[in-house]
Structure formats: structure tokens, C-alpha cells
Motif scaffolding. Structure first.
Motif, PDB file in Angstrom:
ATOM      1  N   UNK A  21     -64.963 106.246  25.523  1.00 41.72           N
ATOM      2  CA  UNK A  21     -64.767 105.004  24.921  1.00 41.72           C
ATOM      3  C   UNK A  21     -63.641 105.168  24.096  1.00 41.72           C
ATOM      4  N   UNK A  22     -62.571 103.940  23.902  1.00 42.18           N
ATOM      5  CA  UNK A  22     -61.543 103.767  23.027  1.00 42.18           C
ATOM      6  C   UNK A  22     -61.580 102.632  22.695  1.00 42.18           C
ATOM      7  N   UNK A  23     -61.585 102.434  21.131  1.00 47.59           N
ATOM      8  CA  UNK A  23     -61.596 101.199  20.522  1.00 47.59           C
ATOM      9  C   UNK A  23     -62.803 100.347  21.180  1.00 47.59           C
ATOM     10  N   UNK A  24     -64.204 100.968  21.359  1.00 46.85           N
ATOM     11  CA  UNK A  24     -65.155 100.208  21.749  1.00 46.85           C
ATOM     12  C   UNK A  24     -65.110  99.774  23.286  1.00 46.85           C
ATOM     13  N   UNK A  25     -63.956 100.373  24.160  1.00 44.02           N
ATOM     14  CA  UNK A  25     -64.092  99.967  25.484  1.00 44.02           C
ATOM     15  C   UNK A  25     -64.046 101.233  26.248  1.00 44.02           C
ATOM     16  N   UNK A  26     -64.285 101.035  27.646  1.00 46.76           N
ATOM     17  CA  UNK A  26     -63.906 102.112  28.621  1.00 46.76           C
ATOM     18  C   UNK A  26     -62.420 102.253  28.841  1.00 46.76           C
ATOM     19  N   UNK A  45     -61.081 101.745  31.550  1.00 47.74           N
ATOM     20  CA  UNK A  45     -60.803 100.647  32.701  1.00 47.74           C
ATOM     21  C   UNK A  45     -60.772  99.098  31.854  1.00 47.74           C
ATOM     22  N   UNK A  46     -60.786  99.181  30.501  1.00 50.00           N
ATOM     23  CA  UNK A  46     -60.799  98.089  29.751  1.00 50.00           C
ATOM     24  C   UNK A  46     -62.249  97.345  29.904  1.00 50.00           C
ATOM     25  N   UNK A  47     -63.381  97.818  30.235  1.00 51.04           N
ATOM     26  CA  UNK A  47     -64.911  97.371  30.160  1.00 51.04           C
ATOM     27  C   UNK A  47     -65.302  97.731  29.027  1.00 51.04           C
ATOM     28  N   UNK A  48     -66.270  96.620  28.397  1.00 50.35           N
ATOM     29  CA  UNK A  48     -67.190  97.264  27.400  1.00 50.35           C
ATOM     30  C   UNK A  48     -68.137  97.982  28.058  1.00 50.35           C
ATOM     31  N   UNK A  74     -71.405  97.862  27.965  1.00 46.28           N
ATOM     32  CA  UNK A  74     -72.346  97.138  28.875  1.00 46.28           C
ATOM     33  C   UNK A  74     -72.162  96.374  29.939  1.00 46.28           C
ATOM     34  N   UNK A  75     -70.849  96.137  30.224  1.00 48.52           N
ATOM     35  CA  UNK A  75     -70.174  95.562  31.060  1.00 48.52           C
ATOM     36  C   UNK A  75     -69.999  96.158  32.557  1.00 48.52           C
ATOM     37  N   UNK A  76     -70.503  95.532  33.643  1.00 54.19           N
ATOM     38  CA  UNK A  76     -70.593  96.160  34.777  1.00 54.19           C
ATOM     39  C   UNK A  76     -69.295  95.944  35.612  1.00 54.19           C
ATOM     40  N   UNK A  77     -68.982  97.150  36.774  1.00 51.88           N
ATOM     41  CA  UNK A  77     -67.800  96.615  37.298  1.00 51.88           C
ATOM     42  C   UNK A  77     -67.992  95.537  38.266  1.00 51.88           C
ATOM     43  N   UNK A  78     -66.994  94.867  38.626  1.00 53.94           N
ATOM     44  CA  UNK A  78     -67.001  94.007  39.797  1.00 53.94           C
ATOM     45  C   UNK A  78     -67.095  94.394  40.958  1.00 53.94           C
ATOM     46  N   UNK A  79     -67.925  93.665  41.611  1.00 51.33           N
ATOM     47  CA  UNK A  79     -68.443  93.817  43.060  1.00 51.33           C
ATOM     48  C   UNK A  79     -68.219  92.994  44.006  1.00 51.33           C
ATOM     49  N   UNK A  80     -67.690  93.190  45.137  1.00 50.29           N
ATOM     50  CA  UNK A  80     -67.524  92.316  46.312  1.00 50.29           C
ATOM     51  C   UNK A  80     -68.291  92.678  47.643  1.00 50.29           C
ATOM     52  N   UNK A  81     -69.188  91.848  48.180  1.00 51.45           N
ATOM     53  CA  UNK A  81     -70.091  92.195  48.993  1.00 51.45           C
ATOM     54  C   UNK A  81     -70.048  90.877  50.191  1.00 51.45           C
ATOM     55  N   UNK A  82     -70.192  91.349  51.391  1.00 52.25           N
ATOM     56  CA  UNK A  82     -70.059  90.251  52.523  1.00 52.25           C
ATOM     57  C   UNK A  82     -70.940  91.039  53.494  1.00 52.25           C
ATOM     58  N   UNK A  83     -71.832  90.202  54.233  1.00 50.68           N
ATOM     59  CA  UNK A  83     -72.642  90.370  55.283  1.00 50.68           C
ATOM     60  C   UNK A  83     -72.274  89.967  56.367  1.00 50.68           C
ATOM     61  N   UNK A  84     -72.456  90.478  57.601  1.00 45.07           N
ATOM     62  CA  UNK A  84     -72.482  89.911  58.979  1.00 45.07           C
ATOM     63  C   UNK A  84     -70.616  90.028  59.222  1.00 45.07           C
ATOM     64  N   UNK A  85     -70.100  90.973  58.859  1.00 49.82           N
ATOM     65  CA  UNK A  85     -68.888  91.477  59.328  1.00 49.82           C
ATOM     66  C   UNK A  85     -68.520  91.783  60.572  1.00 49.82           C
ATOM     67  N   UNK A  86     -69.704  92.543  61.289  1.00 48.36           N
ATOM     68  CA  UNK A  86     -69.281  92.904  62.593  1.00 48.36           C
ATOM     69  C   UNK A  86     -70.295  92.238  63.423  1.00 48.36           C
ATOM     70  N   UNK A  87     -69.661  91.367  64.385  1.00 52.12           N
ATOM     71  CA  UNK A  87     -70.497  90.493  65.244  1.00 52.12           C
ATOM     72  C   UNK A  87     -71.530  91.002  66.275  1.00 52.12           C
ATOM     73  N   UNK A  88     -71.028  92.144  66.649  1.00 51.50           N
ATOM     74  CA  UNK A  88     -71.570  92.918  67.668  1.00 51.50           C
ATOM     75  C   UNK A  88     -72.905  93.675  67.076  1.00 51.50           C
TER      76      UNK A  88
END
Length: 81
Positions: free
Chosen positions: A20-25, A27-30, A32-46
Motif C-alpha cells: 500500500x502506498x498512499x492508500x493504493x496498491x 497497480x493503482x487499485x484500492x 477493496x477494489x478487484x482486478x479487472x477480469x475478461x471471460x468468454x465461453x464457447x471459444x473452441x467450437x469443436x
């Protein structure tokens, strides 16, 4: 007299969060703030099921195939293979 102690990671007080540095992590997150997440399903058609996940620099792709018929054996036996 024999003195025995047991160690548990939960029995000690947690140290101050060094990231913590000046109240933030770093990576500039607070805290209680979660990391951003990208999720996609059905990416392999077979595949029967598949997904893709990104979280910061971590990228994961998972696929599930099956069930499939095992053509190596034609019938069940009591003796095993």
C-alpha cells in the motif's frame, strides 16, 4: 519440562500491507477494489465446453472434450483388461 509450540499461519497478527502506498496498491487499485477480469465461453467450437479468461498478465484457455466411446475394447470383462 518439554515446551512444545504449534505454528499456524492464522495465529499471528498480519503485518502491515507493504504494497500500500498512499492508500493504493502498486497497480493503482484500492485495497477493496478487484482486478479487472475478461471471460468468454464457447471459444473452441469443436469442444463440448470451453472458456477463455484474462486477469492482468494471466491468460487461460480451457477446453473439455467428450465423453467419447473407447473403441479399444469391445466388451466388459470380470478379469479387467
Amino acid at each position: 519440562m518439554i515446551r512444545t509450540e504449534t505454528y499456524s499461519p492464522f495465529s499471528h497478527a498480519l503485518p502491515e500491507e507493504p504494497t500500500l502506498k498512499k492508500g493504493k496498491r502498486l497497480d493503482d487499485r484500492f485495497p477493496e477494489e478487484a482486478r479487472s477480469v475478461y471471460l468468454k465461453v464457447g471459444v473452441v467450437s469443436q469442444a463440448s465446453g470451453s472458456s477463455y479468461l484474462e486477469m492482468d498478465n494471466t491468460k487461460i484457455m480451457c477446453s473439455v472434450f467428450g465423453p467419447r466411446q473407447d473403441n479399444r475394447r469391445s466388451e466388459f470383462t470380470e478379469e479387467g483388461m
